[in-house]
Design an enzyme around this catalytic site. Structure first.
Site, PDB file in Angstrom:
ATOM      1  N   CYS A 186       4.431  -7.033   8.334  1.00 44.88           N
ATOM      2  CA  CYS A 186       5.312  -6.469   9.363  1.00 44.88           C
ATOM      3  C   CYS A 186       5.358  -7.430  10.535  1.00 44.88           C
ATOM      4  O   CYS A 186       4.366  -8.062  10.871  1.00 44.88           O
ATOM      5  CB  CYS A 186       4.760  -5.113   9.823  1.00 44.88           C
ATOM      6  SG  CYS A 186       5.808  -4.269  11.026  1.00 44.88           S
ATOM      7  N   CYS A 231       2.599  -4.570  16.689  1.00 42.92           N
ATOM      8  CA  CYS A 231       1.901  -3.547  17.488  1.00 42.92           C
ATOM      9  C   CYS A 231       0.416  -3.915  17.536  1.00 42.92           C
ATOM     10  O   CYS A 231      -0.183  -4.234  16.509  1.00 42.92           O
ATOM     11  CB  CYS A 231       2.095  -2.165  16.864  1.00 42.92           C
ATOM     12  SG  CYS A 231       3.819  -1.659  16.803  1.00 42.92           S
ATOM     13  N   CYS A 263      -2.593   2.139   8.168  1.00 46.01           N
ATOM     14  CA  CYS A 263      -1.546   1.229   7.716  1.00 46.01           C
ATOM     15  C   CYS A 263      -2.082  -0.186   7.585  1.00 46.01           C
ATOM     16  O   CYS A 263      -2.581  -0.755   8.545  1.00 46.01           O
ATOM     17  CB  CYS A 263      -0.414   1.169   8.736  1.00 46.01           C
ATOM     18  SG  CYS A 263       0.071   2.752   9.352  1.00 46.01           S
ATOM     19  N   GLU A 292       0.818  -1.220   0.000  1.00 45.65           N
ATOM     20  CA  GLU A 292       0.000   0.000   0.000  1.00 45.65           C
ATOM     21  C   GLU A 292       0.848   1.265   0.000  1.00 45.65           C
ATOM     22  O   GLU A 292       1.910   1.307   0.606  1.00 45.65           O
ATOM     23  CB  GLU A 292      -0.836   0.067   1.280  1.00 45.65           C
ATOM     24  CG  GLU A 292      -1.833  -1.017   1.418  1.00 45.65           C
ATOM     25  CD  GLU A 292      -2.505  -0.950   2.782  1.00 45.65           C
ATOM     26  OE1 GLU A 292      -3.518  -1.626   2.951  1.00 45.65           O
ATOM     27  OE2 GLU A 292      -2.023  -0.228   3.673  1.00 45.65           O
ATOM     28  N   CYS A 321       3.176   8.456   1.375  1.00 47.41           N
ATOM     29  CA  CYS A 321       3.530   7.525   2.446  1.00 47.41           C
ATOM     30  C   CYS A 321       3.789   6.159   1.818  1.00 47.41           C
ATOM     31  O   CYS A 321       2.883   5.565   1.231  1.00 47.41           O
ATOM     32  CB  CYS A 321       2.365   7.463   3.436  1.00 47.41           C
ATOM     33  SG  CYS A 321       2.544   6.218   4.711  1.00 47.41           S
ATOM     34  N   CYS A 332      -2.293  -2.016  15.249  1.00 46.30           N
ATOM     35  CA  CYS A 332      -1.978  -1.720  13.850  1.00 46.30           C
ATOM     36  C   CYS A 332      -2.453  -2.830  12.918  1.00 46.30           C
ATOM     37  O   CYS A 332      -2.301  -4.013  13.222  1.00 46.30           O
ATOM     38  CB  CYS A 332      -0.474  -1.530  13.711  1.00 46.30           C
ATOM     39  SG  CYS A 332       0.078  -1.270  12.020  1.00 46.30           S
TER      40      CYS A 332
HETATM   41  N1  SAH Z   1       6.969   0.675  11.605  1.00 42.03           N
HETATM   42  C1  SAH Z   1       7.146   2.093  11.553  1.00 42.03           C
HETATM   43  C2  SAH Z   1       6.472   2.760  10.384  1.00 42.03           C
HETATM   44  C3  SAH Z   1       5.093   2.316   9.998  1.00 42.03           C
HETATM   45  S1  SAH Z   1       3.755   2.743  11.027  1.00 42.03           S
HETATM   46  C4  SAH Z   1       6.720   2.712  12.863  1.00 42.03           C
HETATM   47  O1  SAH Z   1       6.273   1.994  13.741  1.00 42.03           O
HETATM   48  O2  SAH Z   1       6.891   3.899  13.041  1.00 42.03           O
HETATM   49  C5  SAH Z   1       3.556   4.478  10.881  1.00 42.03           C
HETATM   50  C6  SAH Z   1       2.810   5.092  12.053  1.00 42.03           C
HETATM   51  O3  SAH Z   1       1.399   4.807  11.992  1.00 42.03           O
HETATM   52  C7  SAH Z   1       3.283   4.574  13.383  1.00 42.03           C
HETATM   53  O4  SAH Z   1       3.380   5.622  14.303  1.00 42.03           O
HETATM   54  C8  SAH Z   1       2.172   3.616  13.749  1.00 42.03           C
HETATM   55  O5  SAH Z   1       2.182   3.355  15.108  1.00 42.03           O
HETATM   56  C9  SAH Z   1       0.970   4.358  13.255  1.00 42.03           C
HETATM   57  N2  SAH Z   1      -0.262   3.562  13.115  1.00 42.03           N
HETATM   58  C10 SAH Z   1      -0.389   2.240  12.955  1.00 42.03           C
HETATM   59  N3  SAH Z   1      -1.675   1.873  12.891  1.00 42.03           N
HETATM   60  C11 SAH Z   1      -2.391   3.013  13.013  1.00 42.03           C
HETATM   61  C12 SAH Z   1      -3.800   3.292  13.019  1.00 42.03           C
HETATM   62  N4  SAH Z   1      -4.695   2.334  12.889  1.00 42.03           N
HETATM   63  N5  SAH Z   1      -4.181   4.592  13.157  1.00 42.03           N
HETATM   64  C13 SAH Z   1      -3.254   5.581  13.263  1.00 42.03           C
HETATM   65  N6  SAH Z   1      -1.935   5.362  13.257  1.00 42.03           N
HETATM   66  C14 SAH Z   1      -1.507   4.094  13.139  1.00 42.03           C
END
Ligand code: SAH
Length: 348
Positions: free
Chosen positions: A110, A114, A334, A90, A103, A117
């Site tokens: 991944c 988390c 994401c 994406e 982006c 996510c």
């Molecule tokens: N792995 C890297 C980059 C990808 S995530 C990182 O963790 O920074 C990019 C950002 O989007 C991160 O801050 C992540 O925590 C956040 N993110 C993930 N899922 C999300 C969601 N559902 N809503 C808002 N932000 C989200």
């Protein structure tokens, strides 16, 4: 087949030299790819035909195709790309007053896990190559060419952990930053990491000018561990020490990303702890509204709560920004669109 976008300028020179070509040909090739946005080798009219034939046999230009696109009312567009091996990636285009921001994803899936996510719903299948990340930029840029618009900001915040694919991501940055290529300024390229400390230290030692953003999301290990398994490997004291060193050695301001999850990390106490953690650093906190992911059950804090949390930080001596929502009416979080497609691929 390997994409020609995989090669940085120096690698392009070496590749061409090995084919008996002069070094200046690399800049010509780069110019076709990144200035004229060529889609085929055959249009590169000032390069020798025999060379073009060789290149065509060994490399493709675009290693991905568009599989789906969703456009939100605010113009945010989410692209779903199919790679040559059938995997999905994406990319999200956002329009800001300062220009077009893209982006990009750095991995297929991944492994960071988390809990909020959508990317982690599907484990990492593989790293993307530098060229596959570059291709996301080039595909969308070619679409924007039709409107005479230019991507001038890149965030590596799509699916994947960039510092879990360090070499390819740094090479990608080199390629898009090159003066002979797209020439996107280093300060307009942001790498976002969940906090892989040894790679933060490696990045610091490289003295790069790219921006660094850290996904923090919690002000103490107890809570952070529940949200982000990476905290077990690299607890906050180690993370913050590495970041202080980076920021001081490089004179760079850090961005801390903090998603506000209703009832989870948005209390006044959380805000005060967060301020204690960051105060004194050359840094600010970017408060991010959470895009709900059906599978996870977290909810975003309301706008009012977000504003209140912002006040708590500011009153406690830490600068913050409230990120506006983008693409709310599409699956812009994401990994959401990809997860949906992968699900649809499964037999019911
Ligand atoms: N792995 C890297 C980059 C990808 S995530 C990182 O963790 O920074 C990019 C950002 O989007 C991160 O801050 C992540 O925590 C956040 N993110 C993930 N899922 C999300 C969601 N559902 N809503 C808002 N932000 C989200």
């Amino acid at each position: 087949m390997r994409t020609i976008y995989d090669l940085n300028l120096q690698e392009t020179e070496e590749m061409l030299k090995a084919k008996g070509q002069k070094a200046y040909r690399a800049k010509q090739l780069y110019s076709w790819l990144y200035r004229k946005h060529a889609s085929s080798f055959s249009e590169m009219s000032d390069l020798p035909a025999s060379l073009l034939e060789q290149l065509q046999e060994e490399y493709c230009i675009m290693p991905l195709e568009e599989a789906d696109r969703q456009t939100a009312r605010d113009g945010t567009a989410k692209y779903l790309f199919r790679m040559q091996d059938g995997s999905f990636v994406e990319t999200v285009l956002m329009h800001f007053h300062f220009g077009e921001s893209l982006c990009v994803s750095s991995q297929v899936g991944c492994n960071m896990g988390c809990t909020f996510c959508a990317s982690g719903l599907l484990k990492k299948q593989r790293d993307l190559t530098a060229g596959e990340i570059t291709a996301q930029v080039m595909y969308v840029q070619k679409e924007l060419d039709k409107e005479e618009k230019r991507i001038n900001n890149i965030v590596i915040m799509g699916t994947g952990e960039p510092f879990d694919n360090y070499d390819n991501v740094m090479n990608f940055c080199r390629i898009i930053n090159s003066d002979h290529g797209l020439a996107i300024g280093a300060r307009h390229i942001t790498i976002s990491t969940c906090g892989i400390v040894p790679k933060i230290r490696e990045f610091a030692a490289g003295h790069y000018q790219y921006n660094l953003a850290i996904s923090l999301h919690a002000p103490n290990d107890e809570l952070r561990r529940k949200l982000m398994p990476v905290d077990r490997a690299y607890p906050l004291d180690e993370l913050m020490a590495a970041l202080k060193d980076y920021s001081e050695d490089n004179h760079r301001r850090l961005t801390f990303e903090y998603i506000l999850l209703h009832g989870v990390n948005d209390s006044d106490e959380d805000g005060k702890q967060l301020a204690d953690l960051i105060r004194g650093m050359n840094a600010y906190v970017n408060l991010i509204p959470y895009n709900s992911v059906d599978e996870h059950g977290y909810q975003s804090a309301t706008d009012r709560q977000a504003l209140h949390f912002y006040d708590v930080l500011m009153k406690n001596g830490v600068k913050a920004t409230l990120r506006s929502r983008h693409g709310e009416d599409i699956d812009a979080a994401c990994g959401q669109l990809r997860a949906k497609h992968e699900r649809n691929k499964q037999p019911q």
